[in-house]
Design a protein around this motif. Sequence first.
Motif, short mmCIF file in Angstrom:
data_model
loop_
_atom_site.label_atom_id
_atom_site.label_comp_id
_atom_site.label_asym_id
_atom_site.label_seq_id
_atom_site.Cartn_x
_atom_site.Cartn_y
_atom_site.Cartn_z
N UNK A 1 -7.40 -4.79 -5.54
CA UNK A 1 -6.80 -3.49 -5.81
C UNK A 1 -7.79 -2.40 -5.43
N UNK A 2 -7.28 -1.33 -4.85
CA UNK A 2 -8.17 -0.20 -4.60
C UNK A 2 -7.39 1.11 -4.73
N UNK A 3 -8.13 2.17 -5.08
CA UNK A 3 -7.55 3.51 -5.20
C UNK A 3 -8.52 4.48 -4.57
N UNK A 4 -8.01 5.31 -3.65
CA UNK A 4 -8.90 6.19 -2.92
C UNK A 4 -8.34 7.59 -2.73
N UNK A 5 -9.26 8.52 -2.46
CA UNK A 5 -8.91 9.91 -2.17
C UNK A 5 -9.68 10.33 -0.92
N UNK A 6 -8.96 10.96 0.02
CA UNK A 6 -9.57 11.50 1.23
C UNK A 6 -9.28 13.00 1.27
N UNK B 1 -14.67 11.59 0.62
CA UNK B 1 -13.88 10.37 0.49
C UNK B 1 -14.43 9.54 -0.66
N UNK B 2 -13.57 9.11 -1.55
CA UNK B 2 -13.98 8.28 -2.69
C UNK B 2 -13.02 7.11 -2.81
N UNK B 3 -13.56 5.94 -3.16
CA UNK B 3 -12.73 4.74 -3.25
C UNK B 3 -13.23 3.84 -4.38
N UNK B 4 -12.33 3.48 -5.28
CA UNK B 4 -12.63 2.50 -6.33
C UNK B 4 -11.96 1.19 -5.95
N UNK C 1 0.84 -1.19 0.00
CA UNK C 1 0.00 0.00 0.00
C UNK C 1 0.88 1.24 0.00
N UNK C 2 0.43 2.28 -0.73
CA UNK C 2 1.15 3.54 -0.81
C UNK C 2 0.19 4.68 -0.50
N UNK C 3 0.69 5.72 0.17
CA UNK C 3 -0.12 6.89 0.46
C UNK C 3 0.68 8.17 0.28
N UNK C 4 0.00 9.21 -0.17
CA UNK C 4 0.63 10.51 -0.38
C UNK C 4 -0.28 11.59 0.22
N UNK C 5 0.20 12.26 1.27
CA UNK C 5 -0.56 13.36 1.88
C UNK C 5 -0.19 14.63 1.14
N UNK D 1 -4.32 7.45 -1.91
CA UNK D 1 -3.80 6.15 -1.47
C UNK D 1 -4.19 5.06 -2.46
N UNK D 2 -3.39 4.03 -2.50
CA UNK D 2 -3.69 2.87 -3.33
C UNK D 2 -3.07 1.63 -2.69
N UNK D 3 -3.66 0.49 -2.96
CA UNK D 3 -3.13 -0.77 -2.42
C UNK D 3 -3.47 -1.91 -3.37
N UNK D 4 -2.67 -2.95 -3.29
CA UNK D 4 -2.89 -4.15 -4.10
C UNK D 4 -2.31 -5.33 -3.34
N UNK D 5 -2.95 -6.48 -3.49
CA UNK D 5 -2.43 -7.63 -2.78
C UNK D 5 -3.21 -8.90 -3.10
N UNK D 6 -2.71 -9.97 -2.56
CA UNK D 6 -3.28 -11.29 -2.79
C UNK D 6 -3.75 -11.88 -1.47
#
Length: 310
Positions: free
Chosen positions: A138-143, A153-156, A57-61, A80-85
């Motif tokens: 996988x997800x991508x979000x904005x806060x 807050x939005x999240x795909x 997961x990665x985040x950028x303030x 922010x975004x994250x990916x995993x199994x």
Amino acid sequence: HQDRLTSDQNNPYNNQYWGGRINYGYDAKYLAELTFSYSGSEAFAKKNRYEFYPAAALGWIVSNEEFLKGNNTVNFLKVRTSAGLSGNSELNERFSYRQLTTYYGDNYRFGTNANGYAGRTIGTLANPNLKAEKAFKFDFGVESQLFNSLYVNANYFFERRYDVLTNWDNIYSSITGISYPNVNYGVAFNYGLELQLNYEKQIDKDWSLSGNLNFLTYKNEIRKVLENPLPSNSLYQSKLGSIIGDELGLVAIGLFESEADIASSPTQEFGTVNVGDIKYKDVNNDGVINDYDRVWMGSYPIPNTEVGLT
């Protein structure tokens, strides 16, 4: 972590995993997290017993960057975004990788009186390749906070499930007298969008205003499945691309208004038709209304859109 569960006369259930997490933050702006698990279950043969599940997961303030500091419109902004199994070993399958026999009641006949005797018979065929179901997520979000009052807050999200257990019984003829095992074959997608709006405003010492809106919508579809071959004029009944949990149904186009209407309509094979009965659509245009005229109804077993307002 290791578990052993003993229940009644069953063989013990055994699970084991190693897990770890690394978090890193730099300058209150850049965030990273790595996680993993190495998990094992006694439900599978040794070659498939353990699986490795990584995630990142990665985040950028963004609001802490110099170009946004002190901004009166954008008070807070994080991307922010994250990916995993991940995996699922709770498949209600125990020892399916071994060929077992089952009790067969008084069905073996011997002697001149054909007396029945109990014995054993071959159980469901073994599947030595059975393994855990998997899901890539996988997800991508904005806060954000705007104007010191509005939170957005939005999240795909997207999920690909694979190695999903699928039954072979409807593929091979029952003339063999054998029950076929479940196999890791199916693939399904699930994706959608979440949105949350929250407004909070303190008007004065006695009055404040607040409101909240939540919205969720998603879609799922089957991408790979075992199914019987279909006639060329009924390929629309394939489960590929259909909604998980959807059902096949006939398309109603009205009611029979007269005997002449019945006589001029396609033959319905579901029983005697009378005036006033439902008239169904001949989807494949073969002049007969039967099971091959059923289509996917496009309905979810639970709602796929939710809205909440406060």
